[in-house]
Design an enzyme around this catalytic site. Structure first.
Site: not given
Length: 529
Positions: A299, A310, A324
């Site tokens: 999470s 990224d 998750k």
């Protein structure tokens, strides 16, 4: 309450009715008044419950039936939509709040007595003079020892209004009679940052165990202290961190990313997108960042790892994370209970969802860890299953994948000795904690003048200590266990357990980190850079 098979049709009927009602009414554009306004569906379910209450031939606990029904409905949605009963709601809220009002001790019930492992630094019990090893036997005139007192009962007795006082009587080894203390209750932090210290002269380390309301403040305090000590590189340890509040993860990621960089975005069922961008306040944007993850990092942990990966920032090390990518919101049900309902998905800056599939049901979903063991993924990165259809590319051309967790930039296999199954079960049972406490309780004076730093660097667990623990363990087990191949690992865990009881979680982490394969890899990378 046990529900007999003959009542299952009632439960099924209620499940269908409630499912129709909830499915038809959960529109988040509506106000709460409109959402729960009177209508035929609501009238139908209310009338059915009234019929069972007043007309059914046998006495039925309809509250219990409704609880079971709500759980069954949520089980058919996704693995992370859950029901929080009224009895659990305060405990869940306190855990995520980051503090509670109490007396400031770490304790467990030892031989039916409330035994203080240690007092929390700066807390009310430390100020009053209570010490590790003390047994609290009376609180406000009530005896709080014996098999009838559960941990929840004890906590309820010791908690109270802020600035209220509780009168305690304490047994202390060597004292001829009980000691009297009056302790003023105050806010006691539930720490979400386990450790913050320097690994080398320019490399800092912060371990975060969850993302609660207080986590960013704890993290920022630790980061500031490390930078003041000369840290230009940082290890952020998110292993075994199950997540928490999304906005806290966003604040921490913001410390590392330049202005207006996308951290994460969410999308709900109607396609509404909400972007979370970095701001100007990041204090470690020019530092080197290394994030540690494993198969239990979930999470909010994955939000940070994905945001940095990224944006081509830092290095992610370890093993593929949990997977998750669903966002929940707590919604009150009017009787003190609540439902934690999935309301959107989150996506990393390149647009990938890292939520793994739950198409085969919750049981299959929660047993994926064993599949990862069986297919060898925890030992060899080539066994990680990826889909070319879920391939994404970062601004600098690095290929990343969606569909089931964050795959680290640098794979580090599981340490099969430190994370051995037998040792893990022993640690989970708590028996090592009891052994260390009993050994420590024989003579605490030998550690009185030993600083945390001296303990971590110089204290040695001997072969005799290991032999005594083995005998202690085997007296309490059906199986005879020997640690022929794992002697040094067990000795390290014994030292770490002792460090925690003497000094706290940071000392515990410092000891374990002396033999940590991921930190060794980080130091190797920083040396080569």
């Amino acid at each position: 309450m046990h529900i007999q098979k003959k009542y299952l049709p009632i439960i099924v009927s209620l499940a269908i009715a409630l499912g129709i009602f909830i499915g038809g009414k959960l529109s988040f554009n509506d106000t709460s008044d409109r959402l729960f306004s009177s209508n035929s569906k609501k009238d139908k379910i209310n009338r059915l419950i009234d019929y069972i209450d007043y007309e059914y031939v046998d006495s039925i606990n309809t509250d219990s039936i409704v609880d079971v029904t709500v759980n069954r409905i949520l089980d058919n949605l996704d693995p992370h939509s859950t029901y929080i009963p009224k009895t659990d709601r305060e405990r869940v809220a306190n855990n995520m709040k980051g503090d509670f009002v109490g007396i400031g001790v770490s304790f467990y019930t030892y031989k039916d007595s409330v035994t203080v492992i240690r007092t929390l630094e700066g807390g009310p019990s430390e100020k009053a003079g209570i010490k590790g090893g003390d047994r609290i036997v009376v609180a406000d005139g009530d005896s709080i020892f014996g098999p009838t007192w559960s941990n929840d009962d004890i906590v309820a007795k010791l908690k109270g209004e802020k600035n209220s006082k509780v009168k305690l009587q304490v047994y202390r080894r060597g004292e001829p009679k009980l000691l009297d203390f009056k302790v003023k209750r105050s806010e006691v932090p539930l720490k979400s940052v386990d450790a913050s210290y320097m690994l080398t002269e320019d490399l800092g380390y912060i371990k975060v165990n969850r993302f609660a309301e207080s986590t960013y403040k704890e993290f920022k305090k630790g980061l500031d202290n490390l930078q003041n000590q000369g840290a230009t590189k940082l290890v952020l340890d998110l292993r075994d961190n199950p997540g928490g509040f999304l906005h806290i993860a966003k604040q921490i990621a913001d410390e590392f990313l330049e202005d207006d960089k996308l951290i994460v975005f969410t999308k709900n069922k109607k396609g509404k997108i909400e972007n979370y961008l970095a701001t100007r306040k990041g204090d470690f944007e020019n530092g080197e960042i290394y994030v540690l993850i494993n198969e239990n990092s979930a999470s909010a942990s994955e939000i940070i790892a994905g945001a940095l990966q990224d944006n081509d920032k830092g290095t992610i090390l370890g093993r593929r994370s949990y997977g998750k990518g669903l966002v929940q919101r707590d919604m009150a049900l009017g009787d003190g209970s609540a439902v934690r309902l999935t309301v959107s998905r989150y996506y990393t800056p390149t647009g990938r969802s890292i939520q793994r599939s739950y198409e085969n049901g919750n049981e299959d979903y929660y047993h994926e860890y064993y599949k990862r063991i069986d297919n060898g993924e925890l030992s060899d990165a080539s066994n990680i299953e990826v889909a070319d259809s879920l391939k994404f590319t970062t601004p600098k051309g690095k290929v990343v994948y969606g569909g089931g967790g964050i795959i680290p930039d640098v794979f580090v296999p599981i340490d099969k000795k430190m994370e051995n199954g037998t040792i893990s079960r022993i640690l989970a049972s708590g028996i090592m904690d009891y052994f260390v406490f009993e050994e420590l309780d024989k003579d605490r004076t030998s550690f009185k003048n030993l600083s945390q730093d001296e303990f971590v660097k110089n204290y040695v667990v001997t072969n005799d200590d290991l032999e005594r623990f083995t005998e202690y363990l085997n007296r309490r087990s059906r199986y005879k266990i020997t640690f022929v191949a794992y002697k040094e690992e067990v000795k390290l865990y014994l030292k770490a357990t002792l460090a925690e009881q003497l000094y706290g979680s940071e000392a515990h982490m410092q000891v374990l980190n002396t033999n940590d394969v991921l930190l060794k890899k980080v130091k190797e990378l920083t040396t080569n850079n």
